[in-house]
Write a protein that holds these residues in place. Structure first.
Motif, PDB file in Angstrom:
ATOM      1  N   THR A 246       0.860  -1.175   0.000  1.00  0.00           N
ATOM      2  CA  THR A 246       0.000   0.000   0.000  1.00  0.00           C
ATOM      3  C   THR A 246       0.895   1.223   0.000  1.00  0.00           C
ATOM      4  O   THR A 246       1.770   1.346   0.862  1.00  0.00           O
ATOM      5  CB  THR A 246      -0.903   0.033   1.246  1.00  0.00           C
ATOM      6  N   PRO A 247       0.745   2.101  -0.968  1.00  0.00           N
ATOM      7  CA  PRO A 247       1.650   3.260  -1.056  1.00  0.00           C
ATOM      8  C   PRO A 247       1.668   4.066   0.232  1.00  0.00           C
ATOM      9  O   PRO A 247       0.628   4.284   0.868  1.00  0.00           O
ATOM     10  CB  PRO A 247       1.065   4.068  -2.228  1.00  0.00           C
ATOM     11  N   TYR A 248       2.847   4.497   0.632  1.00  0.00           N
ATOM     12  CA  TYR A 248       3.010   5.328   1.822  1.00  0.00           C
ATOM     13  C   TYR A 248       3.096   6.784   1.377  1.00  0.00           C
ATOM     14  O   TYR A 248       4.017   7.172   0.660  1.00  0.00           O
ATOM     15  CB  TYR A 248       4.283   4.930   2.579  1.00  0.00           C
ATOM     16  N   GLU A 249       2.124   7.578   1.792  1.00  0.00           N
ATOM     17  CA  GLU A 249       1.992   8.928   1.253  1.00  0.00           C
ATOM     18  C   GLU A 249       2.277  10.026   2.280  1.00  0.00           C
ATOM     19  O   GLU A 249       2.140  11.205   1.961  1.00  0.00           O
ATOM     20  CB  GLU A 249       0.580   9.104   0.685  1.00  0.00           C
ATOM     21  N   THR A 250       2.658   9.676   3.492  1.00  0.00           N
ATOM     22  CA  THR A 250       2.937  10.691   4.512  1.00  0.00           C
ATOM     23  C   THR A 250       4.252  11.394   4.204  1.00  0.00           C
ATOM     24  O   THR A 250       5.267  10.742   3.944  1.00  0.00           O
ATOM     25  CB  THR A 250       3.005  10.063   5.910  1.00  0.00           C
ATOM     26  N   ALA A 251       4.233  12.723   4.239  1.00  0.00           N
ATOM     27  CA  ALA A 251       5.436  13.497   3.949  1.00  0.00           C
ATOM     28  C   ALA A 251       6.439  13.393   5.091  1.00  0.00           C
ATOM     29  O   ALA A 251       6.086  13.101   6.236  1.00  0.00           O
ATOM     30  CB  ALA A 251       5.073  14.966   3.704  1.00  0.00           C
ATOM     31  N   PHE A 252       7.704  13.656   4.761  1.00  0.00           N
ATOM     32  CA  PHE A 252       8.759  13.566   5.769  1.00  0.00           C
ATOM     33  C   PHE A 252       8.515  14.535   6.916  1.00  0.00           C
ATOM     34  O   PHE A 252       8.719  14.192   8.090  1.00  0.00           O
ATOM     35  CB  PHE A 252      10.119  13.838   5.125  1.00  0.00           C
ATOM     36  N   GLU A 253       8.092  15.749   6.612  1.00  0.00           N
ATOM     37  CA  GLU A 253       7.884  16.744   7.658  1.00  0.00           C
ATOM     38  C   GLU A 253       6.831  16.273   8.659  1.00  0.00           C
ATOM     39  O   GLU A 253       6.964  16.502   9.870  1.00  0.00           O
ATOM     40  CB  GLU A 253       7.459  18.083   7.042  1.00  0.00           C
ATOM     41  N   CYS A 255       6.145  13.128   9.326  1.00  0.00           N
ATOM     42  CA  CYS A 255       6.772  12.040  10.088  1.00  0.00           C
ATOM     43  C   CYS A 255       7.661  12.599  11.192  1.00  0.00           C
ATOM     44  O   CYS A 255       7.666  12.089  12.326  1.00  0.00           O
ATOM     45  CB  CYS A 255       7.596  11.148   9.155  1.00  0.00           C
ATOM     46  N   LEU A 256       8.407  13.641  10.871  1.00  0.00           N
ATOM     47  CA  LEU A 256       9.306  14.240  11.862  1.00  0.00           C
ATOM     48  C   LEU A 256       8.505  14.858  13.008  1.00  0.00           C
ATOM     49  O   LEU A 256       8.878  14.723  14.192  1.00  0.00           O
ATOM     50  CB  LEU A 256      10.179  15.293  11.191  1.00  0.00           C
ATOM     51  N   LYS A 257       7.411  15.523  12.673  1.00  0.00           N
ATOM     52  CA  LYS A 257       6.558  16.106  13.708  1.00  0.00           C
ATOM     53  C   LYS A 257       5.991  15.018  14.618  1.00  0.00           C
ATOM     54  O   LYS A 257       5.968  15.164  15.849  1.00  0.00           O
ATOM     55  CB  LYS A 257       5.419  16.889  13.050  1.00  0.00           C
ATOM     56  N   GLY A 434      10.376  -0.043  10.452  1.00  0.00           N
ATOM     57  CA  GLY A 434      11.449   0.804  10.958  1.00  0.00           C
ATOM     58  C   GLY A 434      11.040   2.264  11.046  1.00  0.00           C
ATOM     59  O   GLY A 434      11.404   2.972  11.994  1.00  0.00           O
ATOM     60  N   LEU A 435      10.260   2.736  10.072  1.00  0.00           N
ATOM     61  CA  LEU A 435       9.781   4.117  10.106  1.00  0.00           C
ATOM     62  C   LEU A 435       8.775   4.309  11.237  1.00  0.00           C
ATOM     63  O   LEU A 435       8.768   5.361  11.907  1.00  0.00           O
ATOM     64  CB  LEU A 435       9.150   4.482   8.761  1.00  0.00           C
TER      65      LEU A 435
END
Length: 450
Positions: A246-253, A255-257, A434-435
């Motif tokens: 399933t495509p992962y669409e969450t942006a890095f920013e 994820c960091l928040k 891991g993410l």
């Protein structure tokens, strides 16, 4: 020699039977779901049990610190023998030069109550440090749990990866066998040289070796998974196949928040920094006086029954307010405060450092997920092309317009792309786990009220 040969054959047969038995036991095991696997690991892990003990210890220290607000009750029982009995001397012209004012035997029982009234904030700061320590221990327990969950997910998807690679290897052996049989038939009727048949045999042998290695890797993955779940290392184990994409669409920013809000490590270092600030308050409390309210009840007697004596009543009450203040200690308190302030800054620097480390972990994990996604797309398309390439070369070989090596090379390429697809799919799920750990959302405590 014949006896040795028979022994060797017998040993080989036993090994085959054992291998078949182990494989059969693994296949007969009831497949575990990912949720069941996580539940078993959390229940069995000694690492988590140790973390729970740390929480209990911290909570006990918090309760211990809270007693600093409460009155202290103490009692003593003393016996003193005076030889001679207590007396006073009277100057002349008194006729009596000495006057007895006490007894030789003196028994005293005392009951004392001490209530802190003001301590310059030391008691409150000490309690806050213990409370923050208990909160930090809970966050450390949460981090330990998340690490175990990550290990379970890695082991789970590694088993699925190994199982699929075994399937790829078996399919490859079947196709190499079919090609070997075809080359043998062509050779026997004189359509192809013997070299074609021999090449097919060599590739089939290579395929069998790859199958053996894949099956061994699967057994190792199962053993490692059993270790994570703290089950017997040779216990039968199988897992439900949930490898999907399933495509992962969450942006890095984002994820960091999420990581800054949820990572237990950040919470722990934040609490440690707050603790260091409270330690400064403890040292600063020595700049102020300490005030205590003290009450005491005493019973006295010249015998053990404490019924008084001719010189003293049997009981006595006292209530006092006591204040103490160290006015000059050559700067000791100032230097102690300077040291604690530096330690507070160190704790704040450690917090900033761990935030930097978390940022790097999240970035690396996010890139791993994106890389795995790209590999899935590439390998999926490559499989279609490799299958078509193999089909064309096989048809051309049947029509005797292609060489056997063309078919074998096409089949080898197809096997490689199939393995790459399985690797990419499982690596994606492992990277996603891991993410989740890097952002601190791989596991959340269940609300007991729900």
């Amino acid at each position: 020699m014949k006896r040795f040969a028979r022994d060797g054959i017998f040993a080989s047969v036993c090994w085959v039977l054992i291998s078949v038995g182990v494989a059969g036991a693994q296949d007969s095991a009831v497949p575990l779901t990912l949720e069941e696997s996580i539940a078993i690991a959390l229940r069995q892990s000694v690492t988590i049990q140790s973390a729970k003990e740390g929480v209990l210890a911290s909570e006990a220290r918090r309760k211990e610190a809270f007693t600093g607000f409460l009155p202290k009750l103490s009692t003593t029982y003393n016996y003193t023998y005076n030889d001679p009995a207590a007396y006073i001397k009277q100057p002349p012209p008194s006729a009596i030069q000495t006057l007895t004012v006490g007894t030789q035997d003196n028994y005293i029982w005392s009951l004392d109550v001490r209530q802190p009234v003001f301590a310059g904030g030391r008691i409150t700061a000490n309690y806050d440090i213990s409370r923050l320590g208990a909160d930090a221990s809970r966050q450390e327990e949460l981090g330990t749990i998340q690490d175990i969950v990550l290990e379970v997910k890695r082991g789970y998807f590694t088993i699925l990866k190994a199982k699929r690679l075994v399937g790829v290897a078996k399919q490859s052996v079947e196709q190499f066998t079919a090609q070997r049989d075809l080359a043998k038939n062509f050779y026997e009727v004189g359509l192809v040289p013997r070299n074609d048949y021999l090449q097919a045999e060599v590739r089939l042998a290579d395929g069998n070796q790859a199958l053996i290695r894949a099956e061994n890797s699967l057994e190792v993955a199962r053993s490692r998974f059993n270790t994570v779940l703290r089950r017997p290392i040779g216990a039968p184990v199988d897992v439900v196949d949930i490898l999907d994409y399933t495509p992962y669409e969450t942006a890095f920013e984002e994820c960091l928040k999420t990581a800054f809000e949820n990572r237990p490590e950040i919470q722990v270092y934040s609490l440690r920094a707050e603790q260091a600030g409270k330690k400064v308050k403890i040292v600063e409390s020595e700049f102020y006086p300490s005030v205590n309210l003290v009450g005491s009840y005493q019973r006295y007697g010249d015998s053990a029954d404490l019924n008084g004596s001719p010189y003293r009543d049997s009981e006595n009450w006292t209530v006092a307010a006591m204040a103490s203040w160290d006015l000059w200690e050559w700067g000791r308190t100032k230097y102690a405060r300077d040291a604690s302030v530096s330690q507070e800054r160190q704790a704040q620097n450690a917090l900033m450092n761990v935030k930097d480390q978390v940022s790097l972990e999240v970035k690396s994990a996010w890139l791993n997920v994106k890389e795995a996604e790209k590999l899935i797309a590439v390998t999926q398309k490559a499989i279609e092309q490799a299958e078509e390439n193999y089909r064309i070369n096989q048809e051309r070989y049947r029509e005797q317009v292609a060489r056997s090596t063309d078919v074998l090379d096409a089949l080898t390429l197809l096997t490689f792309t199939r393995a790459s697809w399985s690797n990419a799919l499982s690596d994606y799920r492992i990277a996603l786990a891991g993410l989740e750990r890097a952002t601190g959302v791989i596991w959340k405590p269940v609300d007991k009220e729900q």
